[in-house]
Write a protein that holds these residues in place. Structure first.
Motif: not given
Length: 308
Positions: A164-167, A177-181, A262-263
């Motif tokens: 998978p790709f991640c940020a 502040a976000k759980k996912t992007i 972040r995922p």
């Protein structure tokens, strides 16, 4: 002329005695004598000067025996090559990988492969997909580790794992502040990408369609002819955010408070890493061992598997 006859004359030259030479060749003296005479008749020269007390090489015989020795050594070399071919895990294996896989896979793969095939040296190379493709085609490489799709005539491919790709972002970035992007957010002008020629750049652009839209607000920074390591350091220095494969995100550790990962929001984009080799490659066992070893590497496992 046979290898047996050449062995007869080399041994006779060393022993200078028909009986001793026959004993070393595990044949009777008459058999050895007939073999030597047959070779002399075929060549039309005397290789040995015979007397009741000794057997000596003639001048031309010295040259013939010297050449015969070389032929016997070469024949032995052929036998050794054939033996190595029977054991597919002894000859060196030449493996290439794309730049965005090699640095993160090879440190895990090399020790793993050494455990299961300790007599098979590994030659490794990192390069662009198009360069690896050419080297695989012309035999400079035996196998390449690439991201799918990879289509080439007379080449087999085997998917190994999905990554998978991640940020990746600075620790003080608002997105922390976000759980996912969401990939739809990735039109920021400070998004850092690899330069042209890297297949991972193309995969990110495909996964984030907003990056391909040509408006002024959709322009993004590219790091031409660089590496994921350079991009990671630029993110750490606060120059922007980026998208990296999971293995590159966790390959080095910064001090707390420097970068955050972040995922991406499901369905998260990913790439399929695969191995490719020529269909005619005569060592399928080596390819099998290589593929199995890659699957056992930590970078090929899901995050839950790595922490289990």
């Amino acid at each position: 002329m046979t290898l047996t006859e050449l062995r007869y004359i080399v041994t006779l030259a060393q022993e200078q005695h028909f009986g001793h030479a026959a004993e070393r060749c595990h044949v009777s003296q008459p058999t050895l004598s007939v073999g030597v005479k047959k070779l002399e008749d075929e060549l039309g020269v005397l290789i040995f000067e015979r007397s009741k007390s000794a057997v000596r090489l003639t001048p031309v015989g010295e040259s013939i025996v010297a050449q015969a020795q070389k032929v016997l050594e070469q024949a032995q070399g052929i036998r050794e090559l054939a033996q190595a071919g029977k054991n597919q895990l002894t000859a060196p294996l030449k493996v290439g990988a794309i730049y965005t896989v090699g640095p993160y896979l090879f440190p895990h793969l090399i020790p793993q492969l050494h455990r299961v095939a300790p007599q098979m040296p590994l030659y490794i190379e990192e390069n662009f997909t198009h360069v690896l493709r050419e080297k695989l085609r012309n035999g400079e490489l035996d196998a390449v580790i690439i991201a799918l799709p990879f289509n080439e005539a007379d080449v087999l491919t085997l998917p190994l794992y999905d990554e998978p790709f991640c940020a990746l972002m600075p620790a003080d970035h608002p997105w922390t502040a976000k759980k996912t992007i969401d990939t739809a957010m990735l039109n920021d002008k400070s998004l850092l990408l690899l330069g042209e020629g890297h297949c991972f750049r193309d995969q990110v652009l495909e996964a984030c369609p907003t990056l391909n839209k040509g408006g002024e607000g959709a322009r993004h920074t590219t790091v031409e002819s660089s590496s994921l390591e350079t991009i990671r350091h630029m993110v750490a220095s606060g120059l922007g955010v980026s998208i990296l494969p999971l293995s590159a995100v966790h390959s080095h550790h910064y001090a707390p408070g420097v970068i955050e990962v972040r995922p991406l929001t499901a369905p998260a984009p990913f790439r399929t890493v695969a191995i490719a080799w020529r269909a005619s490659f005569p060592r399928p066992k080596a390819i099998e061992i290589l593929a199995d070893s890659i699957r056992l590497c930590s970078v090929a496992k899901a995050p839950a598997e790595q922490t289990a």
